[in-house]
Design an enzyme around this catalytic site. Structure first.
Site, PDB file in Angstrom:
ATOM      1  N   TYR A 138       3.554  -8.424 -12.197  1.00 15.72           N
ATOM      2  CA  TYR A 138       4.987  -8.666 -12.245  1.00 15.72           C
ATOM      3  C   TYR A 138       5.562  -8.081 -13.533  1.00 15.72           C
ATOM      4  O   TYR A 138       5.097  -8.410 -14.624  1.00 15.72           O
ATOM      5  CB  TYR A 138       5.279 -10.176 -12.185  1.00 15.72           C
ATOM      6  CG  TYR A 138       4.923 -10.846 -10.858  1.00 15.72           C
ATOM      7  CD1 TYR A 138       4.801 -10.106  -9.677  1.00 15.72           C
ATOM      8  CD2 TYR A 138       4.720 -12.215 -10.790  1.00 15.72           C
ATOM      9  CE1 TYR A 138       4.484 -10.731  -8.477  1.00 15.72           C
ATOM     10  CE2 TYR A 138       4.406 -12.852  -9.577  1.00 15.72           C
ATOM     11  CZ  TYR A 138       4.288 -12.086  -8.426  1.00 15.72           C
ATOM     12  OH  TYR A 138       3.976 -12.706  -7.234  1.00 15.72           O
ATOM     13  N   LYS A 169      -1.059  -7.876  -6.252  1.00 14.46           N
ATOM     14  CA  LYS A 169      -0.002  -8.585  -5.526  1.00 14.46           C
ATOM     15  C   LYS A 169       1.296  -8.234  -6.232  1.00 14.46           C
ATOM     16  O   LYS A 169       1.426  -8.446  -7.446  1.00 14.46           O
ATOM     17  CB  LYS A 169      -0.281 -10.078  -5.594  1.00 14.46           C
ATOM     18  CG  LYS A 169       0.818 -10.946  -5.040  1.00 14.46           C
ATOM     19  CD  LYS A 169       0.385 -12.397  -4.978  1.00 14.46           C
ATOM     20  CE  LYS A 169       1.567 -13.259  -4.603  1.00 14.46           C
ATOM     21  NZ  LYS A 169       1.248 -14.660  -4.465  1.00 14.46           N
TER      22      LYS A 169
HETATM   23  P1  FBP Z   1       5.940 -17.211  -2.787  1.00 15.11           P
HETATM   24  O1  FBP Z   1       5.520 -16.537  -1.504  1.00 15.11           O
HETATM   25  O2  FBP Z   1       6.266 -18.652  -2.568  1.00 15.11           O
HETATM   26  O3  FBP Z   1       7.025 -16.442  -3.479  1.00 15.11           O
HETATM   27  O4  FBP Z   1       4.658 -17.185  -3.732  1.00 15.11           O
HETATM   28  C1  FBP Z   1       4.194 -15.995  -4.299  1.00 15.11           C
HETATM   29  C2  FBP Z   1       3.995 -16.126  -5.792  1.00 15.11           C
HETATM   30  O5  FBP Z   1       3.418 -14.970  -6.346  1.00 15.11           O
HETATM   31  C3  FBP Z   1       3.170 -17.341  -6.184  1.00 15.11           C
HETATM   32  O6  FBP Z   1       1.787 -17.077  -6.162  1.00 15.11           O
HETATM   33  C4  FBP Z   1       3.712 -17.664  -7.531  1.00 15.11           C
HETATM   34  O7  FBP Z   1       3.672 -19.029  -7.810  1.00 15.11           O
HETATM   35  C5  FBP Z   1       5.139 -17.264  -7.444  1.00 15.11           C
HETATM   36  O8  FBP Z   1       5.249 -16.302  -6.419  1.00 15.11           O
HETATM   37  C6  FBP Z   1       5.650 -16.709  -8.739  1.00 15.11           C
HETATM   38  O9  FBP Z   1       6.888 -16.116  -8.539  1.00 15.11           O
HETATM   39  P2  FBP Z   1       7.919 -15.887  -9.695  1.00 15.11           P
HETATM   40  O10 FBP Z   1       7.152 -15.465 -10.936  1.00 15.11           O
HETATM   41  O11 FBP Z   1       8.822 -14.806  -9.184  1.00 15.11           O
HETATM   42  O12 FBP Z   1       8.615 -17.180  -9.900  1.00 15.11           O
END
Ligand code: FBP
Length: 255
Positions: A138, A169
């Protein structure tokens, strides 16, 4: 190493680490209970479930669903450039019978070097023990203007390959053409897409179709499944698109 986690080189993972990342704001009376989530994963025959250590230790024990143990995490209470440091070791993951480990790297954060270093150490130990490593890539922090731009997502994907992740991911920016390039940049590192906040189910299925057609191997999805009124119905629709290459129109009847 990856074969135990995939079906015909595709995957549907159920993510449930949001309690740490976002807090119980994502939950209701049903899905606040990890047993409910394990039930969805089992009945829906997910490729794996994603937990942090605490939930794995207390709830996972007798489960037959493969476990991906998340080894780092952070809350959303601290502002500024993000950092998620290690909360659990590879040894603990092995003890919990995890089939893979997960680690988030916030690229672009001024702390990325700390996460790189930690990731490298975790990855070496995991691979020595035949455990695949999934990197949540991310792009976050003050220097990131748009975390969903094609170039930033492609950069995230390439870093995943350079660092040796088995699967990355990433988020989807709703542009299949961009995703094709992003998947290309990831090379032999496989790509799964995060679900995001709950959206319209038809839109989710259309996005899933585009995601698969763009070369990603599947989804690591949470809220869009366990916040849905009938999680097994949306699961069936997603699986039919991902594993049977069916069209959105063919699976809408499952909802
Ligand atoms: P979701 O499908 O509920 O968005 O989950 C994916 C995920 O990567 C989780 O593993 C993680 O908790 C969350 O999204 C983190 O998302 P962000 O950093 O955008 O809040």
């Amino acid at each position: 190493m990856l074969s135990k986690l995939l079906t015909k080189n595709r995957a549907l993972f159920l993510a449930y680490d949001q309690g740490l990342e976002h807090g119980p704001i994502d939950f209701n009376d049903k899905n606040v209970d990890p047993k409910y989530i394990l039930g969805i994963a089992k009945k829906g025959k997910y490729n794996a479930i994603i937990f942090q250590k605490g939930i794995a230790e207390k709830y996972y024990k007798k489960s037959k669903i493969p476990l991906i143990l998340k080894l780092n995490g952070k809350t959303n209470l601290v502002k500024g450039d993000p950092i998620a440091t290690q909360l659990c070791t590879v040894k603990e993951a092995i003890k919990l019978k995890a089939k893979a480990v997960g680690y988030t790297i916030y690229i672009g954060s001024k702390h990325e070097h700390i996460m790189f270093k930690e990731f490298e150490r975790i990855e070496r130990e995991a691979h020595e023990n035949n455990l695949p490593v999934i990197a949540w890539m991310y792009a976050r922090g003050k220097s990131i203007k748009n975390e969903l731009s094609r170039d930033i997502l492609a950069y995230s994907a390439r870093i995943g390959l350079e660092l040796g992740a088995d699967i990355i991911k990433i988020k989807y920016n709703n542009n299949p053409k961009d995703l094709k390039w992003i998947v290309k940049c990831a090379g032999k590192t496989k790509v799964v897409i995060a679900g995001g906040i709950k959206t319209n189910p038809k839109l989710l299925l259309e996005q899933t179709k585009d995601i698969i057609n763009s070369g990603a191997i599947g989804l690591a999805i949470g809220r869009n499944v366990w916040q849905y009124k009938e999680p097994l119905k949306i699961t069936k629709a997603l699986k039919t698109i991902i594993f049977k290459n069916r069209s959105v129109n063919e699976v809408l009847k499952f909802l």
